[in-house]
Design an enzyme around this catalytic site. Sequence first.
Site, PDB file in Angstrom:
ATOM      1  N   ASP A  36       0.670  -1.232  -0.498  1.00 25.00           N
ATOM      2  CA  ASP A  36       0.175  -0.323   0.161  1.00 25.00           C
ATOM      3  C   ASP A  36       0.750   1.145   0.076  1.00 25.00           C
ATOM      4  O   ASP A  36       0.811   2.330  -0.822  1.00 25.00           O
ATOM      5  CB  ASP A  36      -0.856   0.063   1.105  1.00 25.00           C
ATOM      6  CG  ASP A  36      -0.026  -0.084   2.848  1.00 25.00           C
ATOM      7  OD1 ASP A  36       0.758  -0.433   2.846  1.00 25.00           O
ATOM      8  OD2 ASP A  36      -1.198   0.259   3.459  1.00 25.00           O
ATOM      9  N   SER A 126      -5.649   0.374  15.511  1.00 27.90           N
ATOM     10  CA  SER A 126      -5.227   1.210  15.833  1.00 27.90           C
ATOM     11  C   SER A 126      -6.948   1.794  14.307  1.00 27.90           C
ATOM     12  O   SER A 126      -6.903   3.380  15.411  1.00 27.90           O
ATOM     13  CB  SER A 126      -3.970   1.712  15.282  1.00 27.90           C
ATOM     14  OG  SER A 126      -3.657   0.759  14.433  1.00 27.90           O
ATOM     15  N   ASP A 170      -5.413   0.412   5.968  1.00 26.33           N
ATOM     16  CA  ASP A 170      -6.724   0.272   6.327  1.00 26.33           C
ATOM     17  C   ASP A 170      -7.545   1.006   6.688  1.00 26.33           C
ATOM     18  O   ASP A 170      -8.327   0.802   6.745  1.00 26.33           O
ATOM     19  CB  ASP A 170      -5.495   0.560   7.692  1.00 26.33           C
ATOM     20  CG  ASP A 170      -4.408  -1.130   7.975  1.00 26.33           C
ATOM     21  OD1 ASP A 170      -4.460  -1.722   7.239  1.00 26.33           O
ATOM     22  OD2 ASP A 170      -3.345  -1.326   9.142  1.00 26.33           O
TER      23      ASP A 170
HETATM   24  C1  GLA Z   1       0.543  -2.467   8.093  1.00 19.64           C
HETATM   25  C2  GLA Z   1       0.285  -1.541   7.316  1.00 19.64           C
HETATM   26  C3  GLA Z   1      -0.740  -0.631   6.171  1.00 19.64           C
HETATM   27  C4  GLA Z   1      -0.258  -2.551   5.064  1.00 19.64           C
HETATM   28  C5  GLA Z   1      -0.018  -3.432   6.227  1.00 19.64           C
HETATM   29  C6  GLA Z   1       0.773  -4.046   5.449  1.00 19.64           C
HETATM   30  O1  GLA Z   1      -0.865  -3.079   8.582  1.00 19.64           O
HETATM   31  O2  GLA Z   1      -1.362  -0.290   8.630  1.00 19.64           O
HETATM   32  O3  GLA Z   1      -0.768   0.356   5.469  1.00 19.64           O
HETATM   33  O4  GLA Z   1       1.045  -1.906   5.047  1.00 19.64           O
HETATM   34  O5  GLA Z   1       0.220  -3.265   7.817  1.00 19.64           O
HETATM   35  O6  GLA Z   1       0.420  -4.408   4.314  1.00 19.64           O
END
Ligand code: GLA
Length: 378
Positions: A36, A126, A170
């Site tokens: 991402d 979070s 997320d």
């Molecule tokens: C965490 C981060 C996301 C993403 C994932 C891995 O969840 O918050 O932004 O980078 O790791 O895909």
Amino acid sequence: MSLLDDLRADLAELTDRAPRFFRAPGRVNLIGEHVDYGGGFVLPLAVDRETIVAAAPRDDRRIRIRSREHAEIAGFDLDELLPKPAHGWSDYPRGMTLALRRRFPLSGADLAVGTTIPIGAGLSSSAAFEIAVGLALASLAGRKLAPRELAHAAQEAENGFVGVRSGIMDPLACVFGVRGHALLIDCRSEAVTPVAIPAGAAIAIADSGVRHDLTAPTYNTRRAQSEEAARMLGVTALRDLSEAAFARDEARLPEVLRARARHAIGENARVPATADALRRGDLAEAGRLMNESHVSLRDDYEVSCAELDLLVETAQRVEGVYGARMTGGGFGGAIVVLLRDDRLEALTRALDAAFVARYGRTAPVTHLRAADGASAIE
Ligand code: GLA
């Protein structure tokens, strides 16, 4: 008593004003890991575990928050809110408050928060916390924030305040969730396309119990390596390279960066392929791509761990399981499994047996359903 009743009671200890309620779901990522932040493709779903905030206005400029997960009440003054983290759970609402305050004037509030999302298990507790607080504060300030803007504010809170350089997956999954659907997200354009989860398929996670700390250097290090690889290959982000172009140029990279880039480029190809497989109802192919993703995360991106590997390998051997992989940031947390919906018990039995034999404890399995994105509760 339901969580809503609990929160109503918690808030009544802070104020006698009537609460409004806001909810924000956790998410699980089916595929598209650690891409991402490179503008790549991801396929998460918002899940039926959520964080709820009960909120009431105050006449002064204070924000007070009590959480069912913690003993102390956090509080800060809107005008004295320092742009410095306190390194505790209150960093999430503090960071979100700062991000919102940059957008419009806020007013004082009493908040009570509770969650059904397991914390630290890779379900993005979070982002859900930040977004539920964001919805509450915006509403008390008489504002309506567009979902994308809310997601950006949450990412700002994580990046600029909490100190994790996390991507946009997320918060976007949390605000754009659609019941019964995964979300194909292009993390560069932020286009979100719901993809129906075929009938007969179930999604489960198993929590390794190993707690990752995303503020530890490892997550941010992976991101820095991914950016360095892109720079050396002369592209804005790894998302801009096809597998063919990478094959031509990969020799220019030192070994570790080459492996990191190989993961990102392969993963970006696997995600749209998985979305297509789901659209065709081809669960076997979707599962195969998930299995491939795990190998890539384990060997090339090096973000798995022994507990996750054991869970993945065990799950993959269960009849009726289409695919399994670690999910989320890694270094602990959970695996995600795509399986036939009548095989959940068989999966739980197999994982319990293998995990207890090696680690003397179970890795709890949770069946998750795709849920709608964050909203006020009417
Ligand atoms: C965490 C981060 C996301 C993403 C994932 C891995 O969840 O918050 O932004 O980078 O790791 O895909």
